[in-house]
Every structure is written in C-alpha cells, then in structure tokens.
Design an enzyme around this catalytic site. Structure first.
Site, PDB file in Angstrom:
ATOM      1  N   ARG A 160       0.848  -1.191   0.000  1.00 50.21           N
ATOM      2  CA  ARG A 160       0.000   0.000   0.000  1.00 50.21           C
ATOM      3  C   ARG A 160       0.885   1.242   0.000  1.00 50.21           C
ATOM      4  NH1 ARG A 160      -3.552  -0.234   5.053  1.00 50.21           N
ATOM      5  NH2 ARG A 160      -4.736  -1.825   3.930  1.00 50.21           N
ATOM      6  N   CYS A 170     -15.565  -8.515   6.415  1.00 47.79           N
ATOM      7  CA  CYS A 170     -15.461  -8.815   7.852  1.00 47.79           C
ATOM      8  C   CYS A 170     -15.790  -7.545   8.617  1.00 47.79           C
ATOM      9  CB  CYS A 170     -14.067  -9.333   8.188  1.00 47.79           C
ATOM     10  SG  CYS A 170     -12.854  -8.030   8.472  1.00 47.79           S
ATOM     11  N   ARG A 183      -1.599   6.508   9.758  1.00 48.76           N
ATOM     12  CA  ARG A 183      -1.699   5.954   8.411  1.00 48.76           C
ATOM     13  C   ARG A 183      -1.863   7.045   7.356  1.00 48.76           C
ATOM     14  NH1 ARG A 183      -4.042   0.517   8.605  1.00 48.76           N
ATOM     15  NH2 ARG A 183      -3.037  -0.544  10.339  1.00 48.76           N
ATOM     16  N   CYS A 230      -7.571 -10.925   1.220  1.00 49.71           N
ATOM     17  CA  CYS A 230      -7.528 -10.473   2.605  1.00 49.71           C
ATOM     18  C   CYS A 230      -7.681 -11.643   3.565  1.00 49.71           C
ATOM     19  CB  CYS A 230      -8.630  -9.452   2.873  1.00 49.71           C
ATOM     20  SG  CYS A 230      -8.619  -8.956   4.601  1.00 49.71           S
ATOM     21  N   LYS A 241      -5.784   6.833  12.411  1.00 55.09           N
ATOM     22  CA  LYS A 241      -6.208   7.364  11.111  1.00 55.09           C
ATOM     23  C   LYS A 241      -6.619   8.827  11.221  1.00 55.09           C
ATOM     24  CE  LYS A 241      -7.798   2.923   9.352  1.00 55.09           C
ATOM     25  NZ  LYS A 241      -8.948   2.144   8.857  1.00 55.09           N
ATOM     26  N   CYS A 252     -14.809  -3.383   0.210  1.00 53.77           N
ATOM     27  CA  CYS A 252     -13.398  -3.649   0.517  1.00 53.77           C
ATOM     28  C   CYS A 252     -12.928  -4.805  -0.365  1.00 53.77           C
ATOM     29  CB  CYS A 252     -13.236  -4.006   1.981  1.00 53.77           C
ATOM     30  SG  CYS A 252     -13.873  -5.637   2.358  1.00 53.77           S
ATOM     31  N   CYS A 300     -13.299  -1.897   6.606  1.00 57.19           N
ATOM     32  CA  CYS A 300     -12.444  -1.051   5.765  1.00 57.19           C
ATOM     33  C   CYS A 300     -13.244  -0.141   4.833  1.00 57.19           C
ATOM     34  CB  CYS A 300     -11.491  -1.911   4.942  1.00 57.19           C
ATOM     35  SG  CYS A 300     -10.297  -2.772   5.956  1.00 57.19           S
ATOM     36  N   LYS A 306      -3.472   1.089  15.085  1.00 59.89           N
ATOM     37  CA  LYS A 306      -3.419   2.033  13.967  1.00 59.89           C
ATOM     38  C   LYS A 306      -4.058   3.370  14.350  1.00 59.89           C
ATOM     39  CE  LYS A 306      -7.401  -0.352  12.018  1.00 59.89           C
ATOM     40  NZ  LYS A 306      -7.800  -1.220  10.938  1.00 59.89           N
TER      41      LYS A 306
HETATM   42  S1  SF4 Z   1     -13.041  -5.148   5.901  1.00 59.05           S
HETATM   43 FE1  SF4 Z   1     -12.186  -7.067   6.564  1.00 59.05          FE
HETATM   44  S2  SF4 Z   1     -12.346  -8.356   4.781  1.00 59.05           S
HETATM   45 FE2  SF4 Z   1     -12.544  -6.317   4.041  1.00 59.05          FE
HETATM   46  S3  SF4 Z   1     -10.466  -5.755   3.482  1.00 59.05           S
HETATM   47 FE3  SF4 Z   1     -10.850  -5.009   5.542  1.00 59.05          FE
HETATM   48  S4  SF4 Z   1     -10.037  -6.583   6.835  1.00 59.05           S
HETATM   49 FE4  SF4 Z   1     -10.309  -7.491   4.797  1.00 59.05          FE
END
Ligand code: SF4
Length: 1465
Positions: A973, A1375, A1042, A1336, A1108, A1330, A1379, A1106
């Site tokens: 990244r 998940c 970040r 991931c 942000k 995401c 993100c 982290k």
């Molecule tokens: S929200 Fe969860 S599944 Fe999606 S990229 Fe972020 S860590 Fe991975």
C-alpha cells in the site's frame, strides 16, 4: 471505409485475400481442389501481392510429415505465409501451431469445414493459443478472412479461419467487400507487416522453430488475449455483436448457439420458425478463440430462458462439447448481468444430409425444455464406422477411458493397435476383475509377439536384399523401395510409403522368398502399439506390466488411466497404501517417454503427447487423468463433476500436465515441458519441492556441459543417482504419520495456534494438514487416524463461522460413522472474564468443551485431555497451549524428538520493542527462497513498511490438503497524503501493477493505491520502482499514523491547496524516524553517527493500534471524517480557511459476537487555528500513545480510550500537553459523504472531472479497458504538461487541474473511452466494497467480487419503483473490520461467512450517524426479499429529499444509533 463490388464464391474470396496478403501460399493434399484451381488461376494473372512482392505457391502431400519443415524454412526468413487445408487436417498441424505460437509467427490457416462432423477437429486446436475465427458464406469468408490476416499481422500470432465449404458457399455471389488494396486499411496492414519484417530475427531461429518449453511459463501466457479480442472487435467494426452474430426474434426465449460455420441450413430453418411467430434466435460464434465472455453475454437478450448449444454428434470425443463448456462458463463468469441465468443445454445433432430443418430445431427445443440432463442427442444416427476395430470404440462412450480410446483411434486410425481392447466392456472393469484378455500384462505379451514378428520380417527383408546384392535377383525399383523401407521401418509415414510402393512391385514378382514377404505385407506399416491400464498399474510398479514395458526398451506405449477422483484421494489417502509416482519412476528408469495428460483440461496436450509417444522409438508411458465418479452432489451431473474434479486436480498442481521426451536431448533441446494451461507458481513449487523433479532438471544443464561421447554412461548414472535420492525423499515423506489439524476461528487466534501446531508437527516428522474445520467433510473424519481441533468461542459459547457446519454434522452424526480408528485432541480458546454475569460463566471455552465431549461420545479415542487457552492468563492463551502441547506430542509418540521449536509469539509491543526500530529479520527473510513467506514476527513489522503478507484464499484449502504452504503474496500500500499523484506517477503505478502485481490497481478507501499479488522475490524491486516514481509505502499500515485523507475537489483552489498542505505536513510530521525502510527496501545505509536512533514521538513500541486522520471541507464529508481517530473539519470564512474543528475517537472495527467492540463516530473536541493544527494532532496522538490499551488489541483504538475515560478527561489531557485551552467548535454542516461525479470548475478557472471506478479496482476486461484508458489519459496529460489525479476516499478518481482550453480534448477522450458515469444508478455510484476474498486474510465473505452483482439485482428492483437515480449509500465488507465503512452507510453489509452477511440500515447519508443491525446472517435471497418492500415503501412515503437512511428511522424500521456504545442495542 471504402467498399468495392465483386463476384466471389468462398474459394475465390479466400484466394483473393490470401494471395494478396502473403508471400507464400501453401496448399496440402486435403485443400479443396477449387482452392488450388483458384490459386493457379490467380497466379497466372498476377504474381505479386498488394505489397508488391512476389507470391510463391508450395504444395505438400502430407501435413503431419511435411508441414513443420515447410513452414520452418519460410518462417526463418520472415516470409508471410498462408496455408489452405481441410479442417480434418488441423489435428495434424497441432505441433506446428504450438511452435508458431511460441515464436509469434503471423500465419493464417484457412481451414475448410465441409461436414459438421469435422468441427471436432477444429475444437482440437482450441487450446493451442491460436486465434480461431469462423465464417459461414462467401461474403463472410471475405470479411472474416480479411480480419484473420489483419489480426495475424497486428498481433503476430497464427490465426485459424474455419470457413464453410458446403454447397451453398460454392455459389458465386455479388459481394461488397472492404477495400484492403489501398486506403487506410492497406496502410495499417503495411505498418503491421513492416513491424513483423523488422522484428528481432534472432527470435526466429534460423531454420528452426523454438518449440520446447522448459519449466517456464508457456509463451501463450505473455499473449494478451483480452487485447486480441479488442483488436478483433475493432477489425470487425465497433459493434460488440461482431464476435457473435445474433439473428432471429429480438426478444427470443430459446436461443441456439453454434460455431459460425455450416449454418446456412440452420439460418434458413430458424428464419422459418421466426416467421411462424416462434421466439427463437441463433447466435453464431464468429470469434471462438479468444472467447470473450462479455461479448457473448452481450449477444444474449434478457428475454432468454433456454440456451441450446448445437454440436454435431460424433464430432466430439469428450463428454462435454467444448462450445458448451465455453457458453456455460460465460454464464458463470460473474459477468452475467441478467436477473436469472437461462438453462444451458447441449444438443448433439445427427445432422441429416439435407442439413438442419425446422422440425429438427423444434425437437431440440422440446428436448432441451424437458430433459433434465445438460446434454442430449437429437436426430437419427448415421452409419459411423470410424472406431477402433470397426466401431467398437462407440461402445466405450460411457466409460471413463472412452475419450482417450477414441482419440487414439482418430490419431492413428488403421495403425492403432490397442492390445487389450477387444470387447465391449470397459478396459478398467476388466482390469479390476483381471479378465485375462484385457489386462495389461496380457496386452504386453501380445504386443511383444507382434514386435518380434515384425523384427523377423525385417530380418527376412534384409536377408533378401543381401542375397540380391550378390545375385542381382531383385529389380532395381524393388531393391530401392525395400532398402528405403528397411532404413525407415520405424517411421510411421515413411514405412507406409515405401511399404506400399514395395507391395505394388511385389505383386508382380513370383519368387518364393518374395511371396513370403508379400504374405506378411501387413507388417510393412509401423503400427502404433498401445496397452491401456488402470489404477492397479501404479500401485505396484515392479510387479505390473509397466515395469515389463519400460525395461523391454521396445517401442510400446502404455496408457495408464488414473480413475480415482481428486476429492477421494484427499480423504482416503493413507500413508501405507500410497501410489508410487509412476511418472517419476519411468523417468528415473531412463530412455522412456513420459507424459501426464487430462482430456478435460487440455485436449490439444493429449493429442500432442499421443503423437510424441507414438513417434518415440522406445517405450512410452502416458498417464491420463480420468476420474470415475459414481455419486455427485445435489444438482451436479456426473460429467460436470468429472470436469470439476479434473479442473481442481490440474489447477491445484496435483495433476500437472507435462511431457518428458528423451528424444529432445539428442536434438539439444530440453526434455521436459510443463503444459498446464495456467502455469502457476504453485505448480513450479510442486515440482520444485515435492517431486524434486526440478532438482533433476536444473542439474542437467551443468552436467550437459560436460557431455562427451565417452562420458555418456557416467552422465546417465549421475542423473539416475539424483533421481533416486529425490525419489527416496519423496517416498519417505509419504510414509510419515498423518495429522489433521482443524480449526474454528473468527478472530485468527485459533488459526494461529493450529498453524503453529502444524509447523511443529512437520519438524517432528509428522505429515500435517491444517485447515478450517468446515473445509473438511465430517463423513471423512473416521478415515483419519489423528485429528486435533483448535476452536475458539464466539458469542454465547457458539462455534466460530468456519466450524459451525462441522459441529452441526457431528451433533447429527449417525451411528454408522465409526470413529473407532480415530484418535483426537481438542484445544479450546476463550476469555474467562468475557461474561460479567456469574450465570454466564459456563460459556467460557464452551465450543471446545462441547466438541471434546461429543467426540468421546462418538467413540473416538482420546489422545490428550482437553486443553484450554484463556485470554486472561499471563501469556494469554499461549499459557494453556504450552501446558497442553507436550501431552499431544506424547500421545502421538513424537515427544522425544529434538526439534527447534519457534518461541511462542510474544505480544505485539514486545515484537516492536525488540525489532530494532522495525527491522526485525525482514532483510534476511527476503533472501530465503525456501518459502514464499516472511517469518511470522516479521509479518507484523512489515506492516509498518506498508506491506501485508497474504495468501490466495481460493486455493488455500486445496493446498493445505496437499500439505503445501499457502500461495503467499504481498499486498503493498502506498503512502499518498491527500491522494494526489501526477500523470507521470500514474504511469509508474500502472507499470508496477503489470510488472510486479496482479495487473490491477486498487484505489482504496484511504485515498491510496494498493497492489495485490506481489510475490516475495518481487517485493523489494517493486518498492524500488515506487521510490523511483517518488512514492513510498512507509507507515501505510501498522500501529502508526496511516495515510492521511483530505477532500479531493473543493471548488476553491486556495482551500484545496491549504487542506492538501495540511495533509502532507501532518503525514510528514508523524512519519516514523527509523531508517529501517530505507535500509531494507532501498539499500540505503544510515550515515554513521554517534547519535542513537530514536523515535521521538512514537517511542520503541509505537502506538497501541493504527491511527487514522482525515481532513474534510464542509459541506462535503467525502472523507468520512468521523470514521477517523483524528479529524479536521475546515471552517471557511470569505473563501479562506480560518481554522479547523477537531474531532477525535472515530473508528469502524468491531468483532462479530463481541459487544465490547463497536464502531464509533468521532466526537468534536473544539476549534483550532491553522497554525495550531499539527500541534493539537500531535498531542492527541501522545495521549493515545500513553493511555491506549496495550493489553488487548481489540480494545486498543483511541475510541475505547475516550469512551473508557470520558471525553472531558481526554480533552484535559490534551490541553495539559498543549498548555492552552481548546476553544469551542464553530458551526458547520455536511450534506453528503459521497463523491460528486462529472465536471466542476475550481475558483482559478481549472476544471476537475470525477469518474466512477467500481470499488476502486482499475483493470482491463474484455469490453472495458479502464486501465488502458487511464494509462492513455496519463500519456495525454504528460504530453500536454497539464493535470493531476486525485484519488477519492470513496474509491473513485478525479482528473483535476485541467486548463479550460484543454477541457474539450479531455472530454472527448473520456467519452471515447466510456469513462463517464451517467449510465450508473444512484445506488451504484454510492457503493463501496473492501477487497476481502481472495486476498484479505480476515475476510469471511466476498465483498469486492460480489457487491457489483448484488447491485445489479437491487437496481432492477429500484427501476421498478422509479428510484434508479436516487442516491443511496451502500457499502460492503468481508469482515467487521469495516475497511469500506459499512457502518455509516444507509445500507451496510458485513460478511459473516461465505454468502452470509449482517445487514445494517439507517446510516446517515452525510456520514454523521451510525447504522443499526436490521437482520443477522442473510444470504442474497433474503437480502432481495427484505429490501424490496422497503424500497417500495420509501418510494411512497418519503418526504421530498428524504434519504433512505433517514426514512428507515422515521418509519421505525430500525432505531437510530446515537453513539458507538449503543450500536448493538
Ligand atoms: S473489511 Fe475485513 S475483509 Fe474487508 S479488506 Fe478489511 S479486513 Fe479485509
């Protein structure tokens, strides 16, 4: 383009093109005679082509024997070649085609299809990599033929054009054709020709084609087939339907699909049905290879209900027609946008002599609608005698070996001698029941007799020649033919040719000796001798026919069919009854041709292997994959299951496709060729690590350099020694005791423990497999000897998502499952303080305890007492693990082994502290080529350098089953504060994506680029490339500040410049001071200094988690400022920024089932002036550094520090460090958190255009070349010395700073490349997802790959309600880490398990309100059912301008979430 009128039939059309666009035309014996006549006639009139060079005509008699050498010499001098042949000869041209593709030779083959049954021959070349086009009549032949030549020249690739040479095509027609002899088309052809002529001549090795691969990606892999589809499309004109031709009813429900040849009668019959009102249509495939899913699907109307793929019966030797598979795959490619996939059926047609009829088509529709099988046959079979032993092969059609036997017959026809195929039952059935006349040893005996007979026959011929030399008793011609035969008796073609000539002469002789020869004349032709056998051959190599064959050194081929399905092998594999690797054994023996093939994976490779085996003068072993399926899952037919079995076996590297040809050594070529369609890194690893074959092969070049004639024997034994030791290693690894480790893990802890166990088990000499519990079938558990479960606890003592099914199955397991042979141990994880109420204590580690009890009840034998890991113990759950694992090793009898066990992972802070300022052992790990991964501790540190270790989740379980390490790669990244890059930087990013990553660019929700799929050996080089483009990846991940977000396109350019400057200054200010990044990645050593390296702001342990930061400019909250730990909200007065309101404590992450974790929006702390902004930010970070929870990462974000201690406490701490009091916040208002698409003019007159990028994934796909378009746009901007790109926090892209005079040009470019977004719905424009699967590691469900499909379905509901243009924010993550910030969307999805999401509603459209859980664990069907009535109700009830998120609260659908702490209420 100019058109000219001419009179052509199909032959004159093709010779008109071929002779004008070639320097040599080759005809063969099978070329239709009108073609040959037409060539002769045209050459008489004009001997030069359109480029004014002379045209030669070469004629060869035999494709198999002569084509390769004829083409060799022409290609070596870059001659432009066109070949005319019949489709039935294509199969013999396969070796030549492979070589031409490898060397990128622009050659065109016009192949005549006179009979639909010959389509099977055309299918045979579909996997060679050649472009394959098809036309139907003279007019089309001219236009498609022209495209064939244009594409061949442009792409420097062989193009095969199949044309209809049936009766209709032979009729002359008046045709308007495109003028290619002058004008723009001519210019383009000439340009391509010049490029070819000046291409590196070294590549076309003088007089020889480089056709052999040696464990390297096949040349095809470097060919951009998507680009070729585009070129074809462009050549045909702009219409997408050019690749597929649609005719018939525009709203047809029943659609026929056929290859674009031989369809005149088909079109006619179809038209007749349409005229009778039938809703039918025909899609003719004009561009068969490369196959474009997009174009195909675009040709299918949304009214389609039934798709019938038409193929000629008897044209195919495989269970599934290739065209059917392509069509079916398109519908399941994820690119189908329709509401419902139509039923796809395959119809094998016995086409009557008069061609297709309406009645025949009617019966296809009828059968296709009623038959439940995917494939069926229609029509009356014609007499068909093209089978081994006069048609017997047809009786094998339903056996697993059928396709292979049919191919042997097709290839070798009368020469095929399959010794043990003599009755109508399956060879393999006979094999199993040991019927004497069908088993392999019997076959071997029979063939040896034949070999000896023919050897005696040759002796007799030699004897006659010898005595004739003395006596002069033979005529000169007979002597010549017999002599030539004797010399060439092992050559199939020549032995037949000289034998036939000798027989003709012998007929006239009357001597007794010659009469004996004449009597045995059948022995002149060299037979292709085959034995076919099944699995038993490989169980005991030494005692089976295989050993006899290879040790005989005779020219006998053995075809060994492996019938055991891949999935069965996995579950029942036992160390004590494992197949020996037959291929390796044969290669080790030396002097044996070996190939591993799978007809369902690559038909062409089977053809090639069979032909090479036949040509090889010694023994050959061809291992063929033919999984025997007796039962299938619900809704899966047997052939489809076979196809899937083969695909997974080949793709996973379990069944690699390869050929080992010792003849190549003599020719100075590498003997080994890896043919797997997708040459994957894991296959190389498979060969490298498991098989040790690469060890043998890579050793050869060194040894080869020492070759001398006298040292040949030494060489052989040197190789054999190496193979033997490799083989011994292979066998010993197979004999290790197996251990199956299954985990149930939501947060990753149980998975980490399981993997640790796996690593240690390997060191202790066990053969571990580690996988999620639900990846293993409970039915197969009783076949496992040793099973360990590592299970964490979710919610109220529930099983984690990836082990729920296992638990359900164990609870309902019947008595039939006998666990008597299975030994087990369970390690349970939990947190004893998680449940504050005393009555809930029993939930602690409940899932593991339940599992332990259940396995005991089921009769499994206990290896250890239950192990328990408690988060509250001094070392967390590792304390319990350390106590339990010695018991496990003892139970397994491997406790005494001396192994170096990696220490238990220390806490994150301990890792940071001892990392020498983030260095760890990353530099050393990069040099370790034995693994694609970094050391576990280093993976935590690499995040601080912007690098995440990941693995391909799509293949993870398969690889685990095989005992391979996961397919590791890295996500990298960038750090781009404010997301602003120059066009030059975009070009670098584009190039890095292609060179090092997976060829795509992801624009993330944090205004930066992410690359996926970079492998370890490319990691450093890719970062160095970024550095050269003035970009870095420092602190893009890790427990530090970040990438900083800032509003991407505020109208006021002064405001924009000010916020961007703050973003960059803040990012700079918070950069770690360590030199580790520069040392590890850029090889820059720190200049010697007496001062010790320090981290003045962070300290050695950096931040607890982290951190942000985002900067917003009201009224736009397009950075979701409240989702950040630190937010700056610009306060503008009179067009100038007078200061910022500062917000603190935002963050999205949470854990399913853990209500102590929740998303939270930032709280506004007060107002600061611009010059105080960095100071207050720093003090906020310091308070978090000192007070953040470092004992529990799930509770370590600033949001919990603030909520635990109160906002007033926090403010006081910050003020204490500032030394001044923070003034109150100023008023502000946000109106949306989305982007504003289209053009805006900034205050300095420059323009900015915001374009929609679906989920930020920039990629090229057939029909949409977004990545290429953006690259071209960057080129344009570089040329114009103008513009910049700004990435948005909503994953879109702004092209900004466009001077007014340049705007029209950019606008035209954007239109041309379809970068405008007007056609997208309001829902799609406000969507975000995401990455999630497959890269991931935390993803529990799909996100980026799925949300676009879901939106298509939701769009159609919105369409119905007239809501298409209404903006609704919809976000999805794989998940709860969040993100893509789904918890502040109006509709949010958070993945729980594959295909299952929690659905949240009611987030604020302007990003100021969190959503609320509406329904837990819903799949697609539920989602559509739930949202449809809500959309409807909203459409009726909403007040003007009321957003969906506000309405669901007003309507009482969900409660409003006021703050993070009540998110779960
Ligand atoms: S929200 Fe969860 S599944 Fe999606 S990229 Fe972020 S860590 Fe991975």
């Amino acid at each position: 383009m100019a058109l000219t009128l001419g009179i052509f039939n199909v032959y004159t059309a093709l010779t008109d093109i071929g002779l004008n666009l070639s320097e040599t035309v080759i005809t063969v014996a099978s070329s239709p005679s009108p073609i040959r006549d037409s060539i002769a006639k045209q050459l008489k009139q004009a001997k030069s082509n359109v480029f004014d060079t002379a045209v030669e005509h070469t004629h060869i008699a035999n494709v198999r024997a002569e084509l390769h050498s004829a083409v060799h010499s022409l290609v070596a001098r870059n001659s432009l070649v066109t070949i005319y042949l019949s489709a039935s000869d294509l199969i013999n041209a396969i070796p030549t085609l492979y070589a031409l593709i490898g060397d990128r030779v622009p050659i065109v083959i016009h192949a005549a299809v006179s009979d639909p049954a010959h389509i099977g021959d055309a299918y045979a070349i579909r996997q060679t990599g050649a472009v394959l086009l098809a036309s139907n009549n003279a007019k089309e032949a001219h236009s498609v033929g022209l495209v064939a030549h244009a594409i061949a020249l442009k792409e420097q690739l062989p193009v095969v054009h199949l044309y209809d040479s049936g009766a209709a095509a032979r009729e002359a027609q008046h045709i308007h054709t495109v003028d290619f002899k002058q004008g723009p088309l001519f210019d383009e052809l000439k340009r391509s020709l010049d490029a070819y002529k000046t291409a590196d001549a070294v590549d076309k090795v003088a007089g020889e084609l480089k056709s052999t691969l040696y464990i390297k990606p096949s040349p095809q892999s470097s060919i951009n087939y998507e680009q070729i589809s585009t070129s074809i499309r462009e050549s045909f004109g702009s219409s997408q339907s050019s690749l597929f031709d649609y005719s018939g009813s525009p709203d047809a429900t029943d659609i026929f699909i056929a290859l674009g040849t031989n369809s005149s009668s088909l079109t006619h019959s179809l038209n007749s049905l349409v005229n009778h009102g039938r809703k039918v249509a025909l899609v003719r495939v004009r561009a068969y290879r490369p196959w474009s899913d997009e174009d195909f699907l675009a040709a299918i109307p949304s009214s389609a209900k039934l798709i019938a793929v038409l193929d000629a019966a008897h044209s195919l030797s495989t269970t599934w027609g290739p065209l059917f598979l392509d069509v079916a795959a398109s519908f399941h490619s994820g690119k189908f946008n329709g509401a419902e996939v139509p039923a796809v059926r395959e119809a094998r047609i016995h086409v009557p002599a008069e061609g297709y009829t309406s009645a025949l088509l009617e019966s296809v529709v009828e059968k296709a609608s009623t038959d439940i099988d995917e494939a069926f046959t229609v029509g009356t079979p014609l007499a068909y005698t093209n089978g081994i032993h006069n048609g017997e092969v047809d009786s094998f059609e339903n056996t697993v070996e059928g396709p292979y036997l049919k191919m042997l017959n097709q290839l070798f026809a009368q020469r095929a001698s399959v010794a043990n195929v003599s009755n109508e039952s399956s060879v393999l059935e006979s094999d199993r029941s040991a019927t004497p006349d069908a088993n392999a040893e019997y076959g071997f005996g029979k063939l040896i007799v034949q070999v000896q007979q023919r050897a005696r026959f040759a002796d007799s011929v030699a004897e006659i020649l010898k005595s004739s030399a003395a006596e002069g008793s033979l005529s000169a011609p007979l002597q010549t033919e017999l002599g030539a035969w004797l010399q060439n008796r092992d050559n199939a073609e020549k032995s037949r040719k000289h034998g036939d000539a000798a027989v003709a002469l012998l007929e006239k002789e009357d001597s007794e000796a010659l009469a004996a020869i004449f009597k045995d004349r059948a022995l002149f032709a060299k037979p292709s001798r085959w034995i076919v056998g099944g699995d038993q051959l490989s169980y005991d190599v030494g005692n089976s026919g295989v050993h006899h064959v290879i040790s005989s050194k005779e020219d006998i081929n053995i075809l060994v069919l492996d019938t055991q399905p891949y999935s069965e092998k996995i579950s029942t594999a036992r160390a004590d009854k494992r197949k020996k690797d037959l291929g390796l054994y044969a290669m080790q023996y030396g002097g044996v041709y070996v190939a591993s093939v799978a007809v369902n994976a690559s038909y062409a490779q089977v053809v090639r292997a069979f032909m090479e085996a036949d040509a090889y003068p010694g023994p050959s072993v061809v291992l063929a994959y033919a999984p025997h399926i007796s039962k299938t899952g619900r809704g899966v037919s047997v052939p489809l299951a076979m196809l899937k079995e083969t695909k997974v076996a080949v793709d996973s590297g379990y069944w690699p496709l390869y050929r080992w040809n010792p003849s190549n050594e003599a020719a100075g070529k590498e003997p080994f060729s890896l043919d797997s369609d997708k040459v994957k890194r894991e296959i190389l690893e498979f060969l490298d690590r498991e098989n040790h074959l690469a060890y043998l092969l890579s050793s050869k070049p060194n040894i080869a350099s020492q070759i001398t004639a006298s040292a040949e024997t030494e060489l052989k034994s040197a190789i054999e020694g190496k193979v033997q030791s490799s083989y011994a290693q292979l066998l010993s690894s197979l004999n290790a005791q197996p251990l199956l480790v299954l985990y149930g893990s939501d947060g990753g802890n149980a998975e980490a423990v399981a993997k640790r166990l796996g690593a240690e088990a390997k060191q202790r000499g066990l053969r571990p497999r580690v996988m999620a519990a639900d990846s293993f079938s409970v039915e197969d558990l009783p076949t496992e000897r040793n099973v360990v479960f590592v299970v964490s606890t979710a919610g109220q003592g529930e099983f984690p998502g990836n082990s729920k099914e296992t638990w359900k199955a164990l609870v309902s397991a019947s008595e039939d499952l006998n666990f008597g042979e299975t030994r087990f141990s369970v390690f349970a994880l939990g947190d004893r303080n998680y449940w504050p109420l005393p009555g809930d204590k029993h939930y602690f580690a409940k899932s593991g305890k339940d599992l332990d009890h259940r396995l005991e009840v089921l009769g499994a034998e206990r290896l250890t007492p239950l192990g328990v890991g408690d988060d509250q113990d001094p070392d967390g759950y590792w304390t319990g693990f350390n106590a339990w694992r010695p018991l496990l090793w003892k139970g397994l009898g491997v406790d005494e082994m001396d192994v170096s066990v990696e220490p238990i992972l220390p806490s994150d802070d301990a890792i940071k502290e001892s990392s020498n300022y983030l260095r760890g052992t990353i530099a050393e790990g990069l040099k370790d080529t034995s693994t694609g991964a970094l050391a576990e501790l280093d993976t935590k540190l690499s995040k601080f350098h912007g690098i995440y270790q990941q693995d391909d989740r799509d293949t993870r379980d398969e690889r685990a089953r095989q005992g391979f390490e996961p397919a590791y790669s890295f996500m990298v990244r960038c750090r781009i504060p404010g997301g602003v890059v120059t066009p030059e930087q975009w070009l670098a990013v584009d190039q890095i994506a292609d060179k090092w990553a997976n060829g795509t660019i992801k624009i993330t929700t944090r205004q930066t680029f992410q690359y996926h799929g970079i492998i370890k050996r490319g990691l450093k080089a890719s970062i160095q490339d970024m550095n050269r483009a003035l970009m870095d990846t420092i602190a893009a991940c890790g427990d530090v500040n970040r990438n900083v977000l800032c509003n991407p396109n505020e109208h006021s350019s002064t405001v924009n410049a000010a916020v961007l400057k703050l973003a960059r200054d803040w990012s700079e200010h918070m950069l770690p001071h360590t030199n580790a990044y520069h040392e590890i990645w850029l090889d820059k050593k720190l200049v010697a200094t007496t001062q010790e390296e320090t981290e003045p702001l962070y300290g050695k342990t950096y931040l607890p988690r982290k951190f942000k930061c985002a900067i917003a400019v009201p009224p736009h909250n397009d950075v979701d400022v409240f989702a950040n730990d630190l937010g700056y909200i610009a306060i503008i007065e009179k067009g100038e920024i007078v200061g910022y309101n500062v917000s603190v404590g935002g963050g999205m992450g949470m854990t399913h089932g853990n209500k102590k974790t929740y998303p939270r929006l930032g709280s506004v702390l007060g107002f600061v002036t611009p010059d105080q902004a960095i100071d207050i930010g720093e003090k906020i970070v310091l308070v978090q550094r000192d007070f953040g929870d470092r004992t529990n990462r799930k509770h370590a974000r600033l949001k919990y520090t603030i909520d635990d201690r109160g906002i007033e406490w926090f403010k006081a701490e910050v003020e204490k460090r500032l030394g001044w009091t923070i003034p109150p916040a100023r008023p502000f208002k946000f109106i949306s958190n989305g982007d504003r698409f289209g053009w805006v003019q900034e205050s300095n007159g420059e323009w900015a255009f915001t374009m929609f990028i679906q989920n930020g994934r920039v990629r090229d796909a057939p029909g949409r070349q977004e990545k290429t378009a953006l690259k071209l746009l960057s080129d344009l901007l570089v040329q114009e010395r103008a513009g910049e790109f700004r990435l948005t926090a909503n994953q879109h892209l702004v092209v900004a700073r466009i001077p007014p005079q340049l705007k029209p040009k950019i606008e035209a470019f954007l239109r041309k490349h379809e970068l405008h977004s007007e056609h997208h719905s309001g829902l799609r424009l406000n969507s975000m997802a995401c990455v999630a699967l497959p890269t991931c590691g935390l993803a529990m469900a799909e996100s980026e790959r799925y949300l676009p499909l879901l939106i298509t379905k939701l769009d159609s509901i919105l369409d119905d309600e007239g809501l298409r243009s209404d903006a609704i924010s919809i976000r999805m993550t794989g998940c709860p880490n969040g993100c893509a910030r789904p918890q502040i969307a109006e509709i949010g999805f958070v993945g729980k398990a594959p295909g299952t999401y929690n659905l949240y509603l009611g987030g604020g459209f302007e990003g100021e309100r969190l959503s609320k859980l509406y329904k837990e664990s819903v799949g697609e069907e539920d989602i559509l059912k739930l949202l449809k009535p809500l959309f409807k109700q909203w459409a009726i009830e909403r007040i003007t301008g009321e957003h969906f998120g506000d309405w669901v609260i007003r309507a009482g659908i969900v409660k409003a979430t006021r703050e993070g702490k009540d998110f779960h209420d």
